[in-house]
Write a protein that holds these residues in place. Structure first.
Motif, mmCIF file in Angstrom:
data_model
loop_
_atom_site.group_PDB
_atom_site.id
_atom_site.type_symbol
_atom_site.label_atom_id
_atom_site.label_comp_id
_atom_site.label_asym_id
_atom_site.label_seq_id
_atom_site.Cartn_x
_atom_site.Cartn_y
_atom_site.Cartn_z
ATOM 1 N N SER A 151 0.832 -1.208 0.000
ATOM 2 C CA SER A 151 0.000 0.000 0.000
ATOM 3 C C SER A 151 0.862 1.251 0.000
ATOM 4 O O SER A 151 0.508 2.264 -0.618
ATOM 5 C CB SER A 151 -0.940 -0.006 1.207
ATOM 6 N N LYS A 152 1.994 1.210 0.686
ATOM 7 C CA LYS A 152 2.879 2.376 0.727
ATOM 8 C C LYS A 152 3.646 2.540 -0.586
ATOM 9 O O LYS A 152 3.945 3.665 -1.003
ATOM 10 C CB LYS A 152 3.844 2.271 1.907
ATOM 11 N N ALA A 153 3.961 1.424 -1.247
ATOM 12 C CA ALA A 153 4.567 1.517 -2.579
ATOM 13 C C ALA A 153 3.591 2.168 -3.548
ATOM 14 O O ALA A 153 3.965 3.020 -4.367
ATOM 15 C CB ALA A 153 4.968 0.132 -3.068
ATOM 16 N N ALA A 154 2.322 1.781 -3.456
ATOM 17 C CA ALA A 154 1.295 2.412 -4.277
ATOM 18 C C ALA A 154 1.180 3.897 -3.942
ATOM 19 O O ALA A 154 1.005 4.740 -4.825
ATOM 20 C CB ALA A 154 -0.052 1.719 -4.058
ATOM 21 N N GLY A 155 1.300 4.226 -2.655
ATOM 22 C CA GLY A 155 1.239 5.620 -2.233
ATOM 23 C C GLY A 155 2.370 6.457 -2.789
ATOM 24 O O GLY A 155 2.172 7.629 -3.153
ATOM 25 N N LEU A 156 3.560 5.874 -2.866
ATOM 26 C CA LEU A 156 4.696 6.593 -3.431
ATOM 27 C C LEU A 156 4.486 6.853 -4.917
ATOM 28 O O LEU A 156 4.718 7.968 -5.412
ATOM 29 C CB LEU A 156 5.986 5.789 -3.220
ATOM 30 N N SER A 157 4.044 5.839 -5.640
ATOM 31 C CA SER A 157 3.777 6.024 -7.067
ATOM 32 C C SER A 157 2.713 7.091 -7.282
ATOM 33 O O SER A 157 2.830 7.952 -8.164
ATOM 34 C CB SER A 157 3.335 4.693 -7.676
ATOM 35 N N LEU A 158 1.660 7.041 -6.469
ATOM 36 C CA LEU A 158 0.603 8.045 -6.552
ATOM 37 C C LEU A 158 1.144 9.443 -6.290
ATOM 38 O O LEU A 158 0.834 10.393 -7.020
ATOM 39 C CB LEU A 158 -0.499 7.717 -5.540
ATOM 40 N N THR A 159 1.967 9.578 -5.267
ATOM 41 C CA THR A 159 2.520 10.884 -4.902
ATOM 42 C C THR A 159 3.302 11.489 -6.059
ATOM 43 O O THR A 159 3.190 12.691 -6.349
ATOM 44 C CB THR A 159 3.424 10.746 -3.660
ATOM 45 N N ARG A 163 2.336 14.897 -8.110
ATOM 46 C CA ARG A 163 3.300 15.995 -8.262
ATOM 47 C C ARG A 163 3.320 16.498 -9.700
ATOM 48 O O ARG A 163 3.347 17.706 -9.956
ATOM 49 C CB ARG A 163 4.691 15.512 -7.835
ATOM 50 N N GLY A 164 3.285 15.561 -10.642
ATOM 51 C CA GLY A 164 3.273 15.957 -12.045
ATOM 52 C C GLY A 164 1.982 16.636 -12.444
ATOM 53 O O GLY A 164 1.990 17.670 -13.117
ATOM 54 N N GLU A 165 0.854 16.086 -12.003
ATOM 55 C CA GLU A 165 -0.439 16.641 -12.394
ATOM 56 C C GLU A 165 -0.710 18.006 -11.770
ATOM 57 O O GLU A 165 -1.354 18.862 -12.390
ATOM 58 C CB GLU A 165 -1.566 15.684 -12.006
ATOM 59 N N LEU A 166 -0.240 18.215 -10.544
ATOM 60 C CA LEU A 166 -0.551 19.459 -9.839
ATOM 61 C C LEU A 166 0.495 20.551 -10.052
ATOM 62 O O LEU A 166 0.332 21.673 -9.572
ATOM 63 C CB LEU A 166 -0.712 19.184 -8.340
ATOM 64 N N ALA A 167 1.552 20.220 -10.790
ATOM 65 C CA ALA A 167 2.610 21.208 -11.026
ATOM 66 C C ALA A 167 2.073 22.445 -11.739
ATOM 67 O O ALA A 167 2.473 23.578 -11.431
ATOM 68 C CB ALA A 167 3.743 20.580 -11.836
ATOM 69 N N GLN A 169 -0.675 23.974 -11.486
ATOM 70 C CA GLN A 169 -1.368 24.922 -10.624
ATOM 71 C C GLN A 169 -0.482 25.410 -9.479
ATOM 72 O O GLN A 169 -0.928 26.123 -8.579
ATOM 73 C CB GLN A 169 -2.663 24.319 -10.068
ATOM 74 N N GLY A 170 0.798 25.005 -9.517
ATOM 75 C CA GLY A 170 1.759 25.501 -8.540
ATOM 76 C C GLY A 170 1.682 24.838 -7.184
ATOM 77 O O GLY A 170 2.167 25.382 -6.186
ATOM 78 N N THR A 171 1.087 23.638 -7.117
ATOM 79 C CA THR A 171 0.965 22.933 -5.839
ATOM 80 C C THR A 171 2.184 22.050 -5.591
ATOM 81 O O THR A 171 2.518 21.196 -6.405
ATOM 82 C CB THR A 171 -0.311 22.070 -5.809
ATOM 83 N N GLN A 172 2.823 22.286 -4.478
ATOM 84 C CA GLN A 172 3.988 21.513 -4.045
ATOM 85 C C GLN A 172 3.512 20.179 -3.486
ATOM 86 O O GLN A 172 2.552 20.134 -2.707
ATOM 87 C CB GLN A 172 4.710 22.332 -2.962
ATOM 88 N N VAL A 173 4.149 19.075 -3.872
ATOM 89 C CA VAL A 173 3.742 17.747 -3.393
ATOM 90 C C VAL A 173 4.960 17.021 -2.828
ATOM 91 O O VAL A 173 5.923 16.736 -3.552
ATOM 92 C CB VAL A 173 3.099 16.911 -4.518
ATOM 93 N N ILE A 174 4.893 16.726 -1.544
ATOM 94 C CA ILE A 174 5.995 16.062 -0.843
ATOM 95 C C ILE A 174 5.551 14.672 -0.398
ATOM 96 O O ILE A 174 4.451 14.491 0.120
ATOM 97 C CB ILE A 174 6.428 16.883 0.392
#
Length: 247
Positions: A151-159, A163-167, A169-174
């Protein structure tokens, strides 16, 4: 982004890392914190200071109606911290059934996905930021926590995708990678364990620095991560020896 005067929402804010996120955000001058938990009565200790910047918010991250309601109520959020997590600490084969595996995916993957989708239009107004609490098990599979690792591996891929999709609109994703931490959940893993404060401090420092990437939080995590980068096969082979306990 600057934390001072920001408006944050922290899921799983009633204990562990979530509670420390709330405390440290207040120290850094946040304007408001929506402290979210499935049961708001569990927030009593968090709210006992009487700080007027704290707003209790009922939120089960697996409930679409509650996610939508949270986005409607907290429509001024500039910082979303997806901290809520669930771990069964069992093997993929040794588990009695798939119920815990499904819950891990619901909380650890679909929860952050649903919250980020719901708050993306809100964050678009200011750029803002999203913080996803992940784990070093996003990179390394641990048989004694097999489906949690997945589940955490899936979470990393999602993150990374977020990050790419929200770039635009200027949203930082950590995404925050950490080893076992001194929490109720982390207590099931061997010592030594990180302090939640170390994880939160490194995360908030990275946020304010403008980092838009994974954060390797804590000295112990950085040591494990360096070993993994140097020889991932060796580190993974070592982890594969940590099998679920047979009863």
């Amino acid at each position: 982004m600057k934390i001072e005067n920001a408006v944050a929402l922290v899921t799983g804010a009633n204990r562990g890392i979530g509670r420390i996120f709330v405390e440290e955000l207040l120290k850094r001058g946040v304007g408001k914190v929506y402290v979210a938990a499935r049961d708001t009565t569990s927030l009593c200790d968090v709210l006992k200071s009487g700080d007027r910047r704290l707003v209790a918010l009922p939120l089960d991250v697996t409930d679409p109606d509650q996610v939508a309601a949270a986005a409607s109520v907290a429509n001024d959020v500039t910082l979303l911290i997806n901290n809520a997590g669930y771990a069964a600490f069992d093997g993929a084969i040794s588990a009695a059934d798939l119920d815990d595996a499904r819950m891990e995916m619901e909380v650890n993957y679909f929860g952050p996905l649903a919250l980020t989708r719901a708050f993306a239009p809100v964050l678009a107004k200011t750029g803002g930021a999203v913080v996803n609490m992940l784990s070093m098990l996003s990179l390394i599979s641990l048989p004694m926590a097999a489906t949690y690792s997945a589940s955490k591996a899936a979470g990393l891929s999602l993150t990374r995708s977020l990050r790419g999709e929200l770039a635009a609109q200027g949203t930082q994703v950590i995404g925050v990678l950490a080893v076992q931490t001194e929490t109720a959940m982390g207590a099931k893993l061997p010592e030594p364990r990180l302090s939640p404060l170390e994880v939160v401090t490194d995360t908030l420092n990275a946020l304010e620095t403008g980092i838009n990437d994974e954060v390797i939080a804590g000295a112990q995590t950085r040591a494990v991560h360096q070993a993994f980068v140097a020889d991932p096969v060796k580190v993974q082979a070592m982890m594969l020896t940590r099998l679920p306990q047979r009863v």
